[in-house]
Design an enzyme around this catalytic site. Structure first.
Site, PDB file in Angstrom:
ATOM      1  N   PRO A   9       0.794  -1.228   0.000  1.00  0.00           N
ATOM      2  CA  PRO A   9       0.000   0.000   0.000  1.00  0.00           C
ATOM      3  C   PRO A   9       0.827   1.280   0.000  1.00  0.00           C
ATOM      4  O   PRO A   9       1.854   1.374   0.668  1.00  0.00           O
ATOM      5  CB  PRO A   9      -0.818  -0.101   1.291  1.00  0.00           C
ATOM      6  CG  PRO A   9      -0.897  -1.554   1.578  1.00  0.00           C
ATOM      7  CD  PRO A   9       0.399  -2.129   1.089  1.00  0.00           C
ATOM      8  N   ASN A  10       0.350   2.236  -0.764  1.00  0.00           N
ATOM      9  CA  ASN A  10       0.870   3.602  -0.855  1.00  0.00           C
ATOM     10  C   ASN A  10       2.209   3.731  -1.579  1.00  0.00           C
ATOM     11  O   ASN A  10       2.679   4.848  -1.790  1.00  0.00           O
ATOM     12  CB  ASN A  10       0.954   4.260   0.531  1.00  0.00           C
ATOM     13  CG  ASN A  10      -0.389   4.340   1.190  1.00  0.00           C
ATOM     14  OD1 ASN A  10      -1.350   4.789   0.590  1.00  0.00           O
ATOM     15  ND2 ASN A  10      -0.473   3.877   2.429  1.00  0.00           N
ATOM     16  N   ARG A  17       5.267  11.166  -2.184  1.00  0.00           N
ATOM     17  CA  ARG A  17       4.828  10.861  -0.814  1.00  0.00           C
ATOM     18  C   ARG A  17       5.976  11.054   0.175  1.00  0.00           C
ATOM     19  O   ARG A  17       6.967  10.345   0.141  1.00  0.00           O
ATOM     20  CB  ARG A  17       4.356   9.405  -0.751  1.00  0.00           C
ATOM     21  CG  ARG A  17       4.002   8.957   0.634  1.00  0.00           C
ATOM     22  CD  ARG A  17       3.731   7.462   0.682  1.00  0.00           C
ATOM     23  NE  ARG A  17       3.443   7.053   2.040  1.00  0.00           N
ATOM     24  CZ  ARG A  17       3.726   5.864   2.527  1.00  0.00           C
ATOM     25  NH1 ARG A  17       4.283   4.948   1.771  1.00  0.00           N
ATOM     26  NH2 ARG A  17       3.435   5.573   3.779  1.00  0.00           N
ATOM     27  N   TYR A  22      10.811   8.911   2.243  1.00  0.00           N
ATOM     28  CA  TYR A  22      10.817   7.857   1.229  1.00  0.00           C
ATOM     29  C   TYR A  22      11.614   8.200  -0.021  1.00  0.00           C
ATOM     30  O   TYR A  22      11.722   7.381  -0.930  1.00  0.00           O
ATOM     31  CB  TYR A  22       9.379   7.498   0.850  1.00  0.00           C
ATOM     32  CG  TYR A  22       8.582   7.005   2.028  1.00  0.00           C
ATOM     33  CD1 TYR A  22       8.855   5.774   2.601  1.00  0.00           C
ATOM     34  CD2 TYR A  22       7.580   7.785   2.589  1.00  0.00           C
ATOM     35  CE1 TYR A  22       8.142   5.319   3.705  1.00  0.00           C
ATOM     36  CE2 TYR A  22       6.853   7.336   3.693  1.00  0.00           C
ATOM     37  CZ  TYR A  22       7.147   6.114   4.243  1.00  0.00           C
ATOM     38  OH  TYR A  22       6.444   5.672   5.328  1.00  0.00           O
ATOM     39  N   ASN A  73       8.045  -5.457  -0.331  1.00  0.00           N
ATOM     40  CA  ASN A  73       7.934  -4.294   0.539  1.00  0.00           C
ATOM     41  C   ASN A  73       6.452  -4.233   0.902  1.00  0.00           C
ATOM     42  O   ASN A  73       5.639  -3.752   0.123  1.00  0.00           O
ATOM     43  CB  ASN A  73       8.368  -3.002  -0.149  1.00  0.00           C
ATOM     44  CG  ASN A  73       8.282  -1.802   0.775  1.00  0.00           C
ATOM     45  OD1 ASN A  73       7.598  -1.846   1.797  1.00  0.00           O
ATOM     46  ND2 ASN A  73       8.950  -0.728   0.420  1.00  0.00           N
ATOM     47  N   ALA A  76       2.970  -0.629   5.273  1.00  0.00           N
ATOM     48  CA  ALA A  76       2.429  -0.735   6.635  1.00  0.00           C
ATOM     49  C   ALA A  76       1.815  -2.097   6.930  1.00  0.00           C
ATOM     50  O   ALA A  76       1.575  -2.420   8.099  1.00  0.00           O
ATOM     51  CB  ALA A  76       1.401   0.365   6.876  1.00  0.00           C
ATOM     52  N   GLU A  97      12.121  -9.324   2.921  1.00  0.00           N
ATOM     53  CA  GLU A  97      11.322  -8.126   3.183  1.00  0.00           C
ATOM     54  C   GLU A  97      12.226  -6.903   3.084  1.00  0.00           C
ATOM     55  O   GLU A  97      13.356  -6.920   3.594  1.00  0.00           O
ATOM     56  CB  GLU A  97      10.722  -8.209   4.591  1.00  0.00           C
ATOM     57  CG  GLU A  97       9.910  -6.996   5.003  1.00  0.00           C
ATOM     58  CD  GLU A  97       9.348  -7.099   6.417  1.00  0.00           C
ATOM     59  OE1 GLU A  97       8.766  -6.096   6.873  1.00  0.00           O
ATOM     60  OE2 GLU A  97       9.499  -8.150   7.083  1.00  0.00           O
ATOM     61  N   HIS A  99      12.293  -2.382   3.160  1.00  0.00           N
ATOM     62  CA  HIS A  99      11.636  -1.112   3.457  1.00  0.00           C
ATOM     63  C   HIS A  99      12.590   0.013   3.079  1.00  0.00           C
ATOM     64  O   HIS A  99      13.802  -0.083   3.302  1.00  0.00           O
ATOM     65  CB  HIS A  99      11.277  -0.991   4.940  1.00  0.00           C
ATOM     66  CG  HIS A  99      10.216  -1.946   5.357  1.00  0.00           C
ATOM     67  ND1 HIS A  99       8.881  -1.685   5.171  1.00  0.00           N
ATOM     68  CD2 HIS A  99      10.301  -3.167   5.929  1.00  0.00           C
ATOM     69  CE1 HIS A  99       8.178  -2.714   5.617  1.00  0.00           C
ATOM     70  NE2 HIS A  99       9.014  -3.626   6.073  1.00  0.00           N
ATOM     71  N   ARG A 106      11.905   4.681  13.586  1.00  0.00           N
ATOM     72  CA  ARG A 106      10.709   5.508  13.457  1.00  0.00           C
ATOM     73  C   ARG A 106       9.779   5.263  14.641  1.00  0.00           C
ATOM     74  O   ARG A 106      10.214   4.848  15.713  1.00  0.00           O
ATOM     75  CB  ARG A 106      10.050   5.215  12.110  1.00  0.00           C
ATOM     76  CG  ARG A 106      10.969   5.660  10.946  1.00  0.00           C
ATOM     77  CD  ARG A 106      10.348   5.499   9.612  1.00  0.00           C
ATOM     78  NE  ARG A 106       9.169   6.364   9.488  1.00  0.00           N
ATOM     79  CZ  ARG A 106       8.271   6.222   8.528  1.00  0.00           C
ATOM     80  NH1 ARG A 106       8.389   5.285   7.617  1.00  0.00           N
ATOM     81  NH2 ARG A 106       7.227   7.032   8.471  1.00  0.00           N
TER      82      ARG A 106
END
Length: 148
Positions: A9-10, A17, A22, A73, A76, A97, A99, A106
């Site tokens: 998502p996103n 964004r 990012y 990736n 969230a 995985e 990111h 964070r």
């Protein structure tokens, strides 16, 4: 060697964004760099982005007879995507995985991944290069396992 690359998502909004977190590279630019790296090594990539957990799960299921590994990736979904985690475990393909940001540095709620326990490795915090590092690591693992 065939690898499924999943963007959660996103991630379709990359480039605009929250660029301070990012970066400014678009998803299309990241995909092009991954495709170029893979093509140089004779690796076939199938790339899927979705904002819907079910669509990502469908892509995982559909890749089962084709893919040798998965680079994901989950965005969230790494925090609460139990169905995504179960799909990865069910197909039993080596998974890495990735990111873009260092989720460990964070917010507290971003620091635990439900996806990581079913992965061979996790790469985070290197911006778009997290994808490249993850792909390189996954390809090396597959090669060591005898995947041509």
């Amino acid at each position: 060697m065939n690898i499924l690359v999943l963007h959660g998502p996103n991630l379709n909004l990359l480039g605009t964004r929250e660029p301070a977190i990012y970066g400014t590279m678009t998803l299309e630019e990241i995909n092009a760099r991954l495709q170029a790296w893979a093509a140089e090594r004779g690796i076939a990539l199938r790339i899927v982005q979705s904002n819907h957990e079910g669509a990502l799960i469908d892509a995982i299921h559909e890749a089962r007879p084709w893919a040798h590994g998965i680079l994901i990736n989950p965005g969230a979904l790494h925090i609460y995507g139990y169905a995504l985690r179960d799909a990865l475990a069910a197909v039993n393909l080596p998974t890495v995985e990735v990111h873009l940001s260092n989720t460990q540095a964070r917010e507290e709620w971003r620091r635990t991944s439900v996806i990581a326990p079913v992965c061979r490795g996790v790469v985070l915090g290197f911006g778009w290069r997290s994808y490249l590092l993850g792909l390189e690591g996954l390809a090396a693992l597959l090669q060591e396992a005898g995947v041509p």
